[in-house]
Motif scaffolding. Sequence first.
Motif, PDB file in Angstrom:
ATOM      1  N   ALA A  48       0.742  -1.407   0.091  1.00  0.00           N
ATOM      2  CA  ALA A  48       0.032   0.033   0.057  1.00  0.00           C
ATOM      3  C   ALA A  48       0.747   1.149  -0.023  1.00  0.00           C
ATOM      4  CB  ALA A  48      -0.913  -0.109   1.267  1.00  0.00           C
ATOM      5  N   LYS A  49       1.955   1.374   0.822  1.00  0.00           N
ATOM      6  CA  LYS A  49       3.026   2.500   0.574  1.00  0.00           C
ATOM      7  C   LYS A  49       3.776   2.624  -0.153  1.00  0.00           C
ATOM      8  CE  LYS A  49       2.766   3.107   5.729  1.00  0.00           C
ATOM      9  NZ  LYS A  49       3.413   2.858   6.954  1.00  0.00           N
ATOM     10  N   GLU A  50       4.262   1.465  -0.645  1.00  0.00           N
ATOM     11  CA  GLU A  50       5.267   1.725  -1.700  1.00  0.00           C
ATOM     12  C   GLU A  50       4.856   1.603  -3.301  1.00  0.00           C
ATOM     13  OE1 GLU A  50       8.968  -0.390  -0.679  1.00  0.00           O
ATOM     14  OE2 GLU A  50       8.490  -0.025   1.411  1.00  0.00           O
ATOM     15  N   TYR A  51       4.023   0.647  -3.297  1.00  0.00           N
ATOM     16  CA  TYR A  51       3.681   0.358  -4.832  1.00  0.00           C
ATOM     17  C   TYR A  51       2.303   1.156  -5.370  1.00  0.00           C
ATOM     18  CZ  TYR A  51       1.350  -2.165  -8.516  1.00  0.00           C
ATOM     19  OH  TYR A  51       0.621  -2.429  -9.787  1.00  0.00           O
ATOM     20  N   LYS A  57      -0.598   6.600 -10.138  1.00  0.00           N
ATOM     21  CA  LYS A  57       0.174   7.834 -10.781  1.00  0.00           C
ATOM     22  C   LYS A  57       0.081   7.445 -12.218  1.00  0.00           C
ATOM     23  CE  LYS A  57       3.084  11.821 -10.717  1.00  0.00           C
ATOM     24  NZ  LYS A  57       2.974  11.859 -12.228  1.00  0.00           N
ATOM     25  N   SER A  58       0.894   6.330 -12.561  1.00  0.00           N
ATOM     26  CA  SER A  58       1.168   5.947 -13.988  1.00  0.00           C
ATOM     27  C   SER A  58      -0.191   5.730 -14.817  1.00  0.00           C
ATOM     28  CB  SER A  58       2.013   4.607 -13.709  1.00  0.00           C
ATOM     29  OG  SER A  58       1.421   3.447 -13.470  1.00  0.00           O
ATOM     30  N   PRO A 102       7.976   3.184 -18.622  1.00  0.00           N
ATOM     31  CA  PRO A 102       9.044   3.248 -17.762  1.00  0.00           C
ATOM     32  C   PRO A 102       8.463   3.392 -16.213  1.00  0.00           C
ATOM     33  CG  PRO A 102       9.716   4.701 -19.638  1.00  0.00           C
ATOM     34  CD  PRO A 102       8.192   4.107 -19.770  1.00  0.00           C
ATOM     35  N   GLU A 103       7.455   4.283 -16.207  1.00  0.00           N
ATOM     36  CA  GLU A 103       6.747   4.299 -14.894  1.00  0.00           C
ATOM     37  C   GLU A 103       6.366   3.520 -14.267  1.00  0.00           C
ATOM     38  OE1 GLU A 103       6.841   7.886 -17.743  1.00  0.00           O
ATOM     39  OE2 GLU A 103       6.062   6.199 -17.760  1.00  0.00           O
ATOM     40  N   PHE A 104       5.384   2.688 -15.047  1.00  0.00           N
ATOM     41  CA  PHE A 104       4.769   1.479 -14.473  1.00  0.00           C
ATOM     42  C   PHE A 104       5.749   0.305 -14.381  1.00  0.00           C
ATOM     43  CE2 PHE A 104       2.599  -2.639 -14.760  1.00  0.00           C
ATOM     44  CZ  PHE A 104       1.957  -2.275 -13.510  1.00  0.00           C
ATOM     45  N   GLN A 105       6.564   0.259 -15.139  1.00  0.00           N
ATOM     46  CA  GLN A 105       7.496  -0.900 -14.834  1.00  0.00           C
ATOM     47  C   GLN A 105       8.458  -0.564 -13.454  1.00  0.00           C
ATOM     48  OE1 GLN A 105       8.135  -3.833 -16.667  1.00  0.00           O
ATOM     49  NE2 GLN A 105       6.219  -3.359 -17.490  1.00  0.00           N
ATOM     50  N   ALA A 106       8.738   0.534 -13.359  1.00  0.00           N
ATOM     51  CA  ALA A 106       9.416   0.889 -11.867  1.00  0.00           C
ATOM     52  C   ALA A 106       8.502   0.582 -10.720  1.00  0.00           C
ATOM     53  CB  ALA A 106       9.856   2.170 -12.017  1.00  0.00           C
ATOM     54  N   ALA A 107       7.222   0.794 -11.098  1.00  0.00           N
ATOM     55  CA  ALA A 107       6.429   0.541  -9.867  1.00  0.00           C
ATOM     56  C   ALA A 107       6.245  -1.028  -9.792  1.00  0.00           C
ATOM     57  CB  ALA A 107       5.107   1.317  -9.980  1.00  0.00           C
ATOM     58  N   LEU A 108       6.139  -1.385 -10.827  1.00  0.00           N
ATOM     59  CA  LEU A 108       5.839  -3.039 -11.041  1.00  0.00           C
ATOM     60  C   LEU A 108       6.955  -3.796 -10.151  1.00  0.00           C
ATOM     61  CD1 LEU A 108       4.168  -5.537 -11.760  1.00  0.00           C
ATOM     62  CD2 LEU A 108       5.612  -5.454 -14.060  1.00  0.00           C
ATOM     63  N   LYS A 109       8.230  -3.103 -10.604  1.00  0.00           N
ATOM     64  CA  LYS A 109       9.214  -4.009  -9.642  1.00  0.00           C
ATOM     65  C   LYS A 109       9.328  -4.056  -8.362  1.00  0.00           C
ATOM     66  CE  LYS A 109      12.837  -3.536 -13.153  1.00  0.00           C
ATOM     67  NZ  LYS A 109      14.182  -3.544 -13.577  1.00  0.00           N
ATOM     68  N   ILE A 110       8.817  -2.750  -7.803  1.00  0.00           N
ATOM     69  CA  ILE A 110       8.528  -2.604  -6.159  1.00  0.00           C
ATOM     70  C   ILE A 110       7.682  -3.497  -5.929  1.00  0.00           C
ATOM     71  CG2 ILE A 110       7.517  -0.994  -4.548  1.00  0.00           C
ATOM     72  CD1 ILE A 110       8.953   1.341  -6.394  1.00  0.00           C
ATOM     73  N   GLY A 111       6.325  -3.507  -6.616  1.00  0.00           N
ATOM     74  CA  GLY A 111       5.079  -4.352  -6.353  1.00  0.00           C
ATOM     75  C   GLY A 111       5.237  -5.651  -6.193  1.00  0.00           C
ATOM     76  N   GLU A 112       6.238  -6.189  -7.242  1.00  0.00           N
ATOM     77  CA  GLU A 112       6.525  -7.671  -7.240  1.00  0.00           C
ATOM     78  C   GLU A 112       7.226  -8.063  -5.907  1.00  0.00           C
ATOM     79  OE1 GLU A 112       8.559  -7.975 -11.103  1.00  0.00           O
ATOM     80  OE2 GLU A 112       6.753  -8.477 -11.877  1.00  0.00           O
TER      81      GLU A 112
END
Length: 140
Positions: A48-51, A57-58, A102-112
């Motif tokens: 919830a906090k990081e991903y 936003k993306s 790139p914005e979502f791919q960066a978020a996805l790496k965190i989410g995974e």
Amino acid sequence: MKTRSTIAVSMLAGAVVGGAAIQALHAQAKPPVYMIAINELSDQERYAKEYVPPAQKSVKDHGGEYVAAGPGTRLAGNLPEGPVVILRWESMEALEGWRNSPEFQAALKIGEKYAKFNIVAVNGVREPRTILAFGDFCLS
């Protein structure tokens, strides 16, 4: 009399051409695409906090629209436990553009780190509707 006939025929031809153009535009309109995700969380707080903030936003920055988000209620079948997200996109190309950004791919790496993503996309259904306008209100 000849002038009136010419005007009447011209008006009729214009109405037919206009009707054909409207029909062609409706036929070309593609239904929206919906993405449904059921995310299995291993760390809900960090998810919830990081991903979630950069992912949301993306989505907004790339033209996506949140239709629903939150805990789902299983009605049947073997579905994973976790939050359900439904996004609406204008097209599959728009959805893919966001997923590959790139914005979502960066978020996805965190989410995974905190979730397993189960995602499906499906074309929406666009049914023709007739809208009748009467003064200040419409009936559809």
